[in-house]
Design a protein around this motif. Structure first.
Motif, mmCIF file in Angstrom:
data_model
loop_
_atom_site.group_PDB
_atom_site.id
_atom_site.type_symbol
_atom_site.label_atom_id
_atom_site.label_comp_id
_atom_site.label_asym_id
_atom_site.label_seq_id
_atom_site.Cartn_x
_atom_site.Cartn_y
_atom_site.Cartn_z
ATOM 1 N N TYR A 198 0.828 -1.215 0.000
ATOM 2 C CA TYR A 198 0.000 0.000 0.000
ATOM 3 C C TYR A 198 0.857 1.257 0.000
ATOM 4 O O TYR A 198 0.511 2.262 -0.641
ATOM 5 N N GLN A 199 1.978 1.226 0.706
ATOM 6 C CA GLN A 199 2.877 2.381 0.707
ATOM 7 C C GLN A 199 3.426 2.667 -0.678
ATOM 8 O O GLN A 199 3.587 3.832 -1.068
ATOM 9 N N ARG A 200 3.697 1.623 -1.443
ATOM 10 C CA ARG A 200 4.305 1.804 -2.763
ATOM 11 C C ARG A 200 3.277 2.124 -3.839
ATOM 12 O O ARG A 200 3.590 2.822 -4.808
ATOM 13 N N SER A 201 2.064 1.582 -3.699
ATOM 14 C CA SER A 201 1.074 1.723 -4.772
ATOM 15 C C SER A 201 -0.101 2.624 -4.410
ATOM 16 O O SER A 201 -0.705 3.236 -5.295
ATOM 17 N N GLY A 202 -0.460 2.681 -3.118
ATOM 18 C CA GLY A 202 -1.650 3.422 -2.710
ATOM 19 C C GLY A 202 -2.926 2.833 -3.256
ATOM 20 O O GLY A 202 -3.973 3.490 -3.285
ATOM 21 N N SER A 203 -2.879 1.559 -3.679
ATOM 22 C CA SER A 203 -4.014 0.931 -4.356
ATOM 23 C C SER A 203 -4.669 -0.121 -3.474
ATOM 24 O O SER A 203 -4.052 -1.131 -3.134
ATOM 25 N N PRO A 204 -5.960 0.057 -3.116
ATOM 26 C CA PRO A 204 -6.676 -1.011 -2.401
ATOM 27 C C PRO A 204 -6.788 -2.296 -3.226
ATOM 28 O O PRO A 204 -6.782 -3.394 -2.681
ATOM 29 N N ALA A 205 -6.907 -2.154 -4.557
ATOM 30 C CA ALA A 205 -7.037 -3.337 -5.400
ATOM 31 C C ALA A 205 -5.787 -4.204 -5.326
ATOM 32 O O ALA A 205 -5.875 -5.433 -5.213
ATOM 33 N N LEU A 206 -4.616 -3.577 -5.381
ATOM 34 C CA LEU A 206 -3.377 -4.347 -5.291
ATOM 35 C C LEU A 206 -3.182 -4.930 -3.896
ATOM 36 O O LEU A 206 -2.646 -6.031 -3.742
ATOM 37 N N THR A 207 -3.644 -4.221 -2.858
ATOM 38 C CA THR A 207 -3.556 -4.752 -1.504
ATOM 39 C C THR A 207 -4.444 -5.980 -1.353
ATOM 40 O O THR A 207 -4.066 -6.970 -0.728
ATOM 41 N N GLY A 208 -5.645 -5.920 -1.938
ATOM 42 C CA GLY A 208 -6.513 -7.090 -1.930
ATOM 43 C C GLY A 208 -5.960 -8.221 -2.776
ATOM 44 O O GLY A 208 -6.104 -9.393 -2.425
ATOM 45 N N LEU A 209 -5.324 -7.871 -3.908
ATOM 46 C CA LEU A 209 -4.720 -8.894 -4.769
ATOM 47 C C LEU A 209 -3.630 -9.656 -4.026
ATOM 48 O O LEU A 209 -3.464 -10.862 -4.215
ATOM 49 N N LEU A 210 -2.883 -8.978 -3.158
ATOM 50 C CA LEU A 210 -1.853 -9.649 -2.368
ATOM 51 C C LEU A 210 -2.456 -10.760 -1.522
ATOM 52 O O LEU A 210 -1.950 -11.889 -1.504
ATOM 53 N N THR A 211 -3.559 -10.470 -0.820
ATOM 54 C CA THR A 211 -4.223 -11.486 -0.005
ATOM 55 C C THR A 211 -4.725 -12.629 -0.867
ATOM 56 O O THR A 211 -4.638 -13.799 -0.483
ATOM 57 N N ALA A 212 -5.254 -12.309 -2.050
ATOM 58 C CA ALA A 212 -5.753 -13.353 -2.941
ATOM 59 C C ALA A 212 -4.618 -14.253 -3.418
ATOM 60 O O ALA A 212 -4.751 -15.487 -3.438
ATOM 61 N N LEU A 213 -3.487 -13.659 -3.797
ATOM 62 C CA LEU A 213 -2.365 -14.446 -4.297
ATOM 63 C C LEU A 213 -1.765 -15.342 -3.218
ATOM 64 O O LEU A 213 -1.199 -16.396 -3.520
ATOM 65 N N GLU A 214 -1.909 -14.944 -1.964
ATOM 66 C CA GLU A 214 -1.407 -15.777 -0.885
ATOM 67 C C GLU A 214 -2.307 -16.993 -0.636
ATOM 68 O O GLU A 214 -1.882 -17.975 -0.020
ATOM 69 N N ALA A 215 -3.544 -16.938 -1.110
ATOM 70 C CA ALA A 215 -4.477 -18.041 -0.899
ATOM 71 C C ALA A 215 -4.603 -18.959 -2.115
ATOM 72 O O ALA A 215 -4.877 -20.162 -1.965
ATOM 73 N N ILE A 216 -4.402 -18.426 -3.297
ATOM 74 C CA ILE A 216 -4.636 -19.194 -4.526
ATOM 75 C C ILE A 216 -3.776 -20.458 -4.616
ATOM 76 O O ILE A 216 -4.270 -21.510 -5.039
ATOM 77 N N PRO A 217 -2.481 -20.433 -4.247
ATOM 78 C CA PRO A 217 -1.691 -21.664 -4.359
ATOM 79 C C PRO A 217 -2.282 -22.850 -3.598
ATOM 80 O O PRO A 217 -2.222 -23.984 -4.084
ATOM 81 N N TYR A 218 -2.862 -22.607 -2.437
ATOM 82 C CA TYR A 218 -3.468 -23.719 -1.690
ATOM 83 C C TYR A 218 -4.651 -24.289 -2.458
ATOM 84 O O TYR A 218 -4.867 -25.512 -2.487
#
Length: 431
Positions: free
Chosen positions: A50-70
């Motif tokens: 969030y500090q680097r992008s200021g984007s809620p979408a990218l912050t949410g994408l981070l959580t999604a990418l951490e779950a998708i591999p499982y």
């Protein structure tokens, strides 16, 4: 804000450590070290994004990418856990996570860190943890006598919950004082230490040969059929989708809510207190589960948790101060964890021992499937429609699960004590 199985309130006179010796203690120590690092990154990674992008979408994408591999690899990982040497899988998974996370502070120091790098490193570490999680089921079974499996799992859960309570606050403090990338370096070091300890586990080094004539697909199918054919486990697992969908919305937007709704700076260490409050909610659920299961039907616990979760979610959406936000997030996390743990304990009670890894990975994939979707949708909704509508939409998962579960057999008075575990069955079909 993860959930793990919990222990009974009163442990027996002799513990898993007494019966399993140093192997269990070593396993618990290794897990504890890596969990501590992960609790720090739980705050540091979304803060850095969030500090680097200021984007809620990218912050949410981070959580999604951490779950998708499982979701993609959990089924084969569960089947492979019965074939491979768990010591090697645990050690190599820890080393892979160490290398991926260490690349973040190194790239930041060299001025080469990008948002894409952060997302790839997070997804890669989550992939390694998928195999570690599956191998952990088998390692625990090899280190602990069958009669002490529940108590051993409870000890692991207690340590994990305490770390989840204190670790995020430490992560927020580290990120605020030393920088988020430095905090992630601590997580990388924790995985290196865990890998060294996992390599010393007293487990047979030779991998297990697969059953003669059995394919990986057949073994995966065995776990899938068991979950689907058992009505109670199937119902609790499917209702978990809505619970995890809402969890994805909430966890993916904690930093965004803290900055936009609670008026905290993005580098404020107090953001970690919100994650600590969620950890306190998980601890509360762990303490409440055993007495609730002794006195209430398992279906009532799930339905009550879903309904109460909606109330706390409304309070979280309306919060404008850090204190109210922490209290309502604590309450929501307690109900979310209670619903998850209730389903986990029921399937651990009912599943045959030889299917525990496959049944648990299968059910986790299904029940947890809504989380990455919720995290991604929550970020997109917050970016394009506003934070308020995104949080309102997040409650749809809980509402749908509550509506779907109310007319089912969960209304019956089925107590956990009356659910006798089935005898081992080679076909994997539940009794």
């Amino acid at each position: 804000m993860s959930t793990t199985p919990t222990a009974d309130a009163a442990p027996p006179e002799d513990t898993p450590t007494d019966q399993a010796g140093g192997g269990y203690r070593l396993f618990l120590t290794a897990r504890s070290i890596s969990w501590t690092g992960s609790a720090i990154s739980l705050v540091a990674l979304p803060l850095l994004i969030y500090q680097r992008s200021g984007s809620p979408a990218l912050t949410g994408l981070l959580t999604a990418l951490e779950a998708i591999p499982y979701l993609l690899l959990g089924l084969p990982a569960g089947a492979w856990a019965d074939r491979l040497d768990p010591r090697r899988v645990l050690g190599r998974s820890a080393l892979a996570s160490c290398a991926l996370l260490a690349s973040i502070p190194l790239a930041d120091a060299a001025g080469l860190l990008t948002t894409a790098h952060l997302l790839v490193a997070a997804a890669g570490s989550a992939t390694a943890l998928t195999f570690s999680d599956a191998a952990g089921f088998r390692a625990l079974a090899a280190l602990v006598p069958p009669g002490r499996m529940g108590q051993a799992t409870g000890h692991l859960s207690a340590v994990s919950t305490i770390i989840g309570l204190a670790g995020p606050a430490a992560g927020g403090l580290l990120a605020a004082t030393l920088g988020a990338s430095t905090a992630i370096a601590v997580d990388a070091a924790s995985f290196a230490m865990s890998a060294v300890l996992m390599a010393r586990l007293p487990l047979a080094p030779a991998p297990c040969a697969p059953p003669a004539g059995r394919s990986l697909r057949a073994e995966i199918g065995e776990g899938l059929r068991w979950v689907w054919n058992h009505r109670l486990v199937r119902t609790l697992t499917l209702l978990g989708i809505g619970n995890s969908l809402t969890a994805g919305f909430i966890t993916g937007l904690v930093v965004v809510v803290a900055v936009r709704q609670l008026d905290l700076p993005s580098d404020d260490g107090r953001i970690g207190l919100l994650y600590a409050a969620a950890g306190a909610g998980s601890l509360l659920a762990s303490l409440l589960l055993a007495p609730l299961q002794r006195h209430l039907p398992v279906g009532w616990i799930t339905l009550g948790g879903l309904a109460t979760g909606l109330l706390f979610l409304a309070g979280w959406s309306a919060s404008r101060t850090l204190a109210l936000g922490a209290v309502t997030l604590l309450g929501w996390q307690a109900t979310n964890t209670l619903v998850s743990l209730n389903g986990i304990v029921v399937r651990q009670t009912l599943a045959p021992l030889e299917l525990q890894a496959r049944v648990n990975t299968t059910a986790r994939i299904i029940a947890w499937g809504g989380q990455p979707a919720g995290a991604l949708l929550g970020g997109l909704a917050a970016e394009h429609t506003g934070l308020g509508p995104a949080l309102t939409l997040g409650g749809s998962g809980l509402a749908l699960s509550l509506l779907a579960g109310t007319p089912t057999r969960l209304r019956r008075r089925d107590h956990l004590a009356a659910l006798a575990p089935p005898a081992p069955q080679p076909t994997g079909t539940p009794a």
